[in-house]
Design a protein around this motif. Structure first.
Motif, PDB file in Angstrom:
ATOM      1  N   GLN A  53       0.821  -1.204   0.000  1.00 31.29           N
ATOM      2  CA  GLN A  53       0.000   0.000   0.000  1.00 31.29           C
ATOM      3  C   GLN A  53       0.856   1.255   0.000  1.00 31.29           C
ATOM      4  O   GLN A  53       0.546   2.228  -0.690  1.00 31.29           O
ATOM      5  N   ALA A  54       1.945   1.239   0.758  1.00 26.39           N
ATOM      6  CA  ALA A  54       2.826   2.403   0.826  1.00 26.39           C
ATOM      7  C   ALA A  54       3.471   2.680  -0.534  1.00 26.39           C
ATOM      8  O   ALA A  54       3.578   3.842  -0.951  1.00 26.39           O
ATOM      9  N   VAL A  55       3.885   1.627  -1.240  1.00 33.12           N
ATOM     10  CA  VAL A  55       4.502   1.806  -2.561  1.00 33.12           C
ATOM     11  C   VAL A  55       3.484   2.359  -3.552  1.00 33.12           C
ATOM     12  O   VAL A  55       3.782   3.267  -4.327  1.00 33.12           O
ATOM     13  N   ALA A  56       2.246   1.864  -3.520  1.00 34.38           N
ATOM     14  CA  ALA A  56       1.208   2.355  -4.423  1.00 34.38           C
ATOM     15  C   ALA A  56       0.903   3.832  -4.158  1.00 34.38           C
ATOM     16  O   ALA A  56       0.763   4.622  -5.096  1.00 34.38           O
ATOM     17  N   ILE A  57       0.847   4.222  -2.888  1.00 34.22           N
ATOM     18  CA  ILE A  57       0.578   5.616  -2.535  1.00 34.22           C
ATOM     19  C   ILE A  57       1.731   6.509  -2.978  1.00 34.22           C
ATOM     20  O   ILE A  57       1.515   7.586  -3.548  1.00 34.22           O
ATOM     21  N   ARG A  58       2.969   6.068  -2.740  1.00 29.21           N
ATOM     22  CA  ARG A  58       4.125   6.864  -3.159  1.00 29.21           C
ATOM     23  C   ARG A  58       4.180   7.008  -4.678  1.00 29.21           C
ATOM     24  O   ARG A  58       4.503   8.076  -5.198  1.00 29.21           O
ATOM     25  N   MET A  59       3.859   5.918  -5.399  1.00 30.25           N
ATOM     26  CA  MET A  59       3.822   5.987  -6.868  1.00 30.25           C
ATOM     27  C   MET A  59       2.792   7.009  -7.330  1.00 30.25           C
ATOM     28  O   MET A  59       3.050   7.815  -8.211  1.00 30.25           O
ATOM     29  N   ARG A  60       1.594   6.971  -6.738  1.00 32.05           N
ATOM     30  CA  ARG A  60       0.537   7.900  -7.130  1.00 32.05           C
ATOM     31  C   ARG A  60       0.967   9.345  -6.920  1.00 32.05           C
ATOM     32  O   ARG A  60       0.729  10.205  -7.772  1.00 32.05           O
ATOM     33  N   LYS A  61       1.636   9.616  -5.805  1.00 32.62           N
ATOM     34  CA  LYS A  61       2.096  10.980  -5.522  1.00 32.62           C
ATOM     35  C   LYS A  61       3.209  11.408  -6.473  1.00 32.62           C
ATOM     36  O   LYS A  61       3.267  12.557  -6.883  1.00 32.62           O
ATOM     37  N   MET A  62       4.099  10.472  -6.830  1.00 28.74           N
ATOM     38  CA  MET A  62       5.237  10.806  -7.683  1.00 28.74           C
ATOM     39  C   MET A  62       4.829  11.050  -9.136  1.00 28.74           C
ATOM     40  O   MET A  62       5.388  11.929  -9.798  1.00 28.74           O
ATOM     41  N   ILE A  63       3.872  10.261  -9.643  1.00 31.24           N
ATOM     42  CA  ILE A  63       3.524  10.377 -11.061  1.00 31.24           C
ATOM     43  C   ILE A  63       2.221  11.144 -11.282  1.00 31.24           C
ATOM     44  O   ILE A  63       1.868  11.441 -12.422  1.00 31.24           O
ATOM     45  N   ASN A  64       1.499  11.465 -10.199  1.00 29.82           N
ATOM     46  CA  ASN A  64       0.258  12.225 -10.276  1.00 29.82           C
ATOM     47  C   ASN A  64      -0.766  11.546 -11.183  1.00 29.82           C
ATOM     48  O   ASN A  64      -1.408  12.190 -12.007  1.00 29.82           O
ATOM     49  N   ARG A  65      -0.872  10.228 -11.051  1.00 33.20           N
ATOM     50  CA  ARG A  65      -1.838   9.429 -11.816  1.00 33.20           C
ATOM     51  C   ARG A  65      -2.479   8.414 -10.887  1.00 33.20           C
ATOM     52  O   ARG A  65      -1.923   8.050  -9.855  1.00 33.20           O
ATOM     53  N   ARG A  66      -3.630   7.905 -11.310  1.00 37.95           N
ATOM     54  CA  ARG A  66      -4.323   6.880 -10.533  1.00 37.95           C
ATOM     55  C   ARG A  66      -3.548   5.570 -10.603  1.00 37.95           C
ATOM     56  O   ARG A  66      -3.140   5.144 -11.684  1.00 37.95           O
ATOM     57  N   VAL A  67      -3.371   4.943  -9.457  1.00 39.79           N
ATOM     58  CA  VAL A  67      -2.679   3.654  -9.359  1.00 39.79           C
ATOM     59  C   VAL A  67      -3.640   2.663  -8.714  1.00 39.79           C
ATOM     60  O   VAL A  67      -4.121   2.890  -7.611  1.00 39.79           O
ATOM     61  N   GLN A  68      -3.933   1.587  -9.426  1.00 41.49           N
ATOM     62  CA  GLN A  68      -4.845   0.565  -8.913  1.00 41.49           C
ATOM     63  C   GLN A  68      -4.062  -0.732  -8.701  1.00 41.49           C
ATOM     64  O   GLN A  68      -3.404  -1.215  -9.621  1.00 41.49           O
ATOM     65  N   ILE A  69      -4.139  -1.289  -7.495  1.00 40.11           N
ATOM     66  CA  ILE A  69      -3.474  -2.553  -7.206  1.00 40.11           C
ATOM     67  C   ILE A  69      -4.359  -3.685  -7.719  1.00 40.11           C
ATOM     68  O   ILE A  69      -5.503  -3.822  -7.300  1.00 40.11           O
ATOM     69  N   LEU A  70      -3.844  -4.482  -8.657  1.00 38.79           N
ATOM     70  CA  LEU A  70      -4.591  -5.604  -9.201  1.00 38.79           C
ATOM     71  C   LEU A  70      -4.355  -6.884  -8.417  1.00 38.79           C
ATOM     72  O   LEU A  70      -5.277  -7.659  -8.181  1.00 38.79           O
ATOM     73  N   GLU A  71      -3.092  -7.117  -8.044  1.00 36.78           N
ATOM     74  CA  GLU A  71      -2.760  -8.383  -7.380  1.00 36.78           C
ATOM     75  C   GLU A  71      -1.507  -8.209  -6.541  1.00 36.78           C
ATOM     76  O   GLU A  71      -0.579  -7.510  -6.919  1.00 36.78           O
ATOM     77  N   ILE A  72      -1.499  -8.865  -5.383  1.00 35.60           N
ATOM     78  CA  ILE A  72      -0.323  -8.885  -4.504  1.00 35.60           C
ATOM     79  C   ILE A  72      -0.044 -10.342  -4.166  1.00 35.60           C
ATOM     80  O   ILE A  72      -0.922 -11.048  -3.675  1.00 35.60           O
TER      81      ILE A  72
END
Length: 86
Positions: A53-72
């Motif tokens: 979750q932390a990586v997905a949130i950081r990615m969203r903030k860095m690229i300013n795009r929606r990030v959806q987790i499909l599978e972990i």
């Protein structure tokens, strides 16, 4: 030691600039072992010892795009294909 994860995220990759922005953001994340960007499918796969979750949130903030987790998937370190190389 955090568990080793393989996470698949869906990110809209419209153009070469978007691709470069995503690639640069992934390279800045120290906790990732490796990554794979599937441009045509709009998927990013990351491997490493991290909090998904932390990586997905950081990615969203860095690229300013929606990030959806499909599978972990959680993998055990030291098992699988790596054993063949020891």
């Amino acid at each position: 030691m955090p568990p080793f994860y393989c996470m698949i995220m869906k990110i809209n990759i419209d153009c070469g600039g978007c691709y470069r922005k995503i690639r640069d953001a992934l390279l800045k994340l120290q906790e990732l072992e490796s990554h794979l960007i599937e441009r045509k499918r709009g998927r990013v796969i990351v491997f490493g010892e991290f909090d998904p979750q932390a990586v997905a949130i950081r990615m969203r903030k860095m690229i300013n795009r929606r990030v959806q987790i499909l599978e972990i998937k959680e993998a055990e370190v030291g098992s699988g294909e790596g054993e063949a190389f020891k």
